[in-house]
Design a protein around this motif. Structure first.
Motif, PDB file in Angstrom:
ATOM      1  N   LEU A  38      -1.092  10.331   9.752  1.00 13.21           N
ATOM      2  CA  LEU A  38      -0.476   9.013   9.920  1.00 13.21           C
ATOM      3  C   LEU A  38      -1.397   8.070  10.681  1.00 13.21           C
ATOM      4  O   LEU A  38      -1.513   6.881  10.335  1.00 13.21           O
ATOM      5  CB  LEU A  38       0.859   9.169  10.650  1.00 13.21           C
ATOM      6  N   CYS A  39      -2.074   8.579  11.689  1.00 11.08           N
ATOM      7  CA  CYS A  39      -3.029   7.748  12.434  1.00 11.08           C
ATOM      8  C   CYS A  39      -4.167   7.295  11.528  1.00 11.08           C
ATOM      9  O   CYS A  39      -4.634   6.147  11.623  1.00 11.08           O
ATOM     10  CB  CYS A  39      -3.577   8.529  13.619  1.00 11.08           C
ATOM     11  N   LEU A  40      -4.616   8.169  10.631  1.00  5.98           N
ATOM     12  CA  LEU A  40      -5.674   7.792   9.694  1.00  5.98           C
ATOM     13  C   LEU A  40      -5.201   6.687   8.745  1.00  5.98           C
ATOM     14  O   LEU A  40      -5.949   5.750   8.442  1.00  5.98           O
ATOM     15  CB  LEU A  40      -6.125   9.019   8.905  1.00  5.98           C
ATOM     16  N   GLY A  41      -3.959   6.804   8.266  1.00  4.12           N
ATOM     17  CA  GLY A  41      -3.431   5.764   7.387  1.00  4.12           C
ATOM     18  C   GLY A  41      -3.338   4.418   8.067  1.00  4.12           C
ATOM     19  O   GLY A  41      -3.700   3.382   7.486  1.00  4.12           O
ATOM     20  N   LEU A  87       9.496  13.832   9.014  1.00  7.57           N
ATOM     21  CA  LEU A  87       8.290  13.182   9.521  1.00  7.57           C
ATOM     22  C   LEU A  87       7.227  13.093   8.430  1.00  7.57           C
ATOM     23  O   LEU A  87       6.548  12.064   8.289  1.00  7.57           O
ATOM     24  CB  LEU A  87       7.750  13.962  10.720  1.00  7.57           C
ATOM     25  N   ASP A  88       7.094  14.141   7.644  1.00  8.74           N
ATOM     26  CA  ASP A  88       6.113  14.141   6.560  1.00  8.74           C
ATOM     27  C   ASP A  88       6.443  13.076   5.519  1.00  8.74           C
ATOM     28  O   ASP A  88       5.550  12.394   5.007  1.00  8.74           O
ATOM     29  CB  ASP A  88       6.072  15.528   5.914  1.00  8.74           C
ATOM     30  N   SER A  89       7.722  12.920   5.215  1.00  8.86           N
ATOM     31  CA  SER A  89       8.123  11.913   4.230  1.00  8.86           C
ATOM     32  C   SER A  89       7.835  10.500   4.737  1.00  8.86           C
ATOM     33  O   SER A  89       7.338   9.648   3.983  1.00  8.86           O
ATOM     34  CB  SER A  89       9.610  12.074   3.907  1.00  8.86           C
ATOM     35  N   LEU A  90       8.117  10.243   6.002  1.00  4.87           N
ATOM     36  CA  LEU A  90       7.840   8.916   6.561  1.00  4.87           C
ATOM     37  C   LEU A  90       6.336   8.642   6.609  1.00  4.87           C
ATOM     38  O   LEU A  90       5.884   7.525   6.327  1.00  4.87           O
ATOM     39  CB  LEU A  90       8.450   8.805   7.960  1.00  4.87           C
ATOM     40  N   ALA A  91       5.554   9.667   6.963  1.00  2.00           N
ATOM     41  CA  ALA A  91       4.104   9.500   6.991  1.00  2.00           C
ATOM     42  C   ALA A  91       3.560   9.238   5.588  1.00  2.00           C
ATOM     43  O   ALA A  91       2.635   8.434   5.407  1.00  2.00           O
ATOM     44  CB  ALA A  91       3.445  10.736   7.598  1.00  2.00           C
ATOM     45  N   VAL A  98       2.362   2.010   1.872  1.00  2.38           N
ATOM     46  CA  VAL A  98       2.028   0.751   2.546  1.00  2.38           C
ATOM     47  C   VAL A  98       0.514   0.541   2.601  1.00  2.38           C
ATOM     48  O   VAL A  98       0.002  -0.526   2.248  1.00  2.38           O
ATOM     49  CB  VAL A  98       2.626   0.740   3.962  1.00  2.38           C
ATOM     50  N   THR A  99      -0.213   1.567   3.039  1.00  7.23           N
ATOM     51  CA  THR A  99      -1.647   1.403   3.278  1.00  7.23           C
ATOM     52  C   THR A  99      -2.445   1.054   2.019  1.00  7.23           C
ATOM     53  O   THR A  99      -3.213   0.074   2.031  1.00  7.23           O
ATOM     54  CB  THR A  99      -2.210   2.669   3.939  1.00  7.23           C
TER      55      THR A  99
END
Length: 282
Positions: A38-41, A87-91, A98-99
């Motif tokens: 998620l931080c990478l995205g 959490l995986d689904s939201l990430a 989005v990204t």
């Protein structure tokens, strides 16, 4: 001052403070991988708006790789949890919905102004709907076992990596950053969004690697090393080839799905002898 804070004996009947059970690290480890992805995205979005598109794409590719291993790590360590799945689904929505859309908007779709932004919204919403449908289908107990080898619609990581094909081509020298090419990118991104929300079956490959014939072990090692070397040496060429390959395999997956559906439907139908016996006739 001593009278203000007189000493007192603790009440023996006072309920003890609740202590939470420690959480095993095997449960935390997969979530750490998901958070790194998620931080990478999110970092890829910053890189794109700074005009650094190549490292932004690399960040998305690494996030897709981490998304592919976090679930396997959870199953390997027996640390799967409902929290981790949510959490995986939201990430996935951020990294692959989005990204990529914001990167493409910053890259070329901003030339189309409001129409380009609407396309970004359509793609992101399509990714959210695709992930929601995937989560619902996981809870279906009546889903046949053979259908688990197929995704319904283009999966999230593949959709994101395929959506970034215009950037790969641009890095290879194809003129994409142009107002005349922007409508083509817009139509392409809408097509990827349609593939994600469609019911077209796409082979998942989840059963690959469970059992490998002994004579294929060494060739697989050689091919894996060669593929890794090509990806490191020619990253954008390999990503472009992989994206085109994903799109070309969709008709093959759909044909394979229809063939398996006919086979299982034929097996489920009662044979003439069985039907006559069930009717009480000979």
């Amino acid at each position: 001052m001593s009278d203000l804070f007189p000493p007192f004996a603790p009440d023996e009947h006072e309920p003890r403070r609740r202590h939470f059970k420690p959480v095993p690290f095997r449960v935390i480890a997969p979530n750490i991988i998901t958070l790194i992805a998620l931080c990478l995205g999110l970092t890829a979005i910053r890189l794109a708006f700074e005009g650094r598109f190549e490292p932004a794409v690399i960040a998305i590719v690494i996030a897709a790789f981490l998304d592919g291993i976090d679930g396997r790590v959870a199953r390997l360590l027996k640390g799967t949890t409902r929290f981790g799945a949510e959490l995986d689904s939201l990430a996935d929505f951020v990294n692959f919905g989005v990204t990529p859309a914001l990167i493409l908007y910053s890259f070329v779709l901003h030339e189309l102004k409001s129409v380009g932004w609407i396309t970004v919204l359509v793609y992101a919403i399509a990714m959210a709907l695709r992930l929601a449908r995937f989560n619902v289908m996981l809870d279906d107990p009546n889903r046949p076992e053979w259908k688990k080898n197929f995704f319904t619609g283009l999966p999230a990581p593949a959709g994101a990596l395929t959506a970034l094909l215009p950037l790969y081509l641009s890095f290879l020298g194809v003129p994409v950053v142009d107002g005349a090419v922007a409508p083509v990118v817009l139509v392409y991104l809408l097509g990827i969004a349609f593939l994600m929300v469609s019911t077209i079956p796409v082979y998942s490959g989840k059963t690959m690697g469970k059992y490998v014939p002994r004579e294929m072990v060494l060739p697989i090692f050689v091919l894996s090393v060669a593929a890794f070397g090509l990806l490191v040496s020619f990253p954008f060429e390999m990503l472009a080839v992989a994206s085109i390959g994903i799109l070309l395999t969709i008709p093959v997956s759909a044909a394979r799905y229809r063939k398996l559906a006919r086979q299982h439907a034929a097996e489920a139908e009662p044979q003439p002898e069985q039907a006559s016996r069930s009717d009480g006739t000979v």
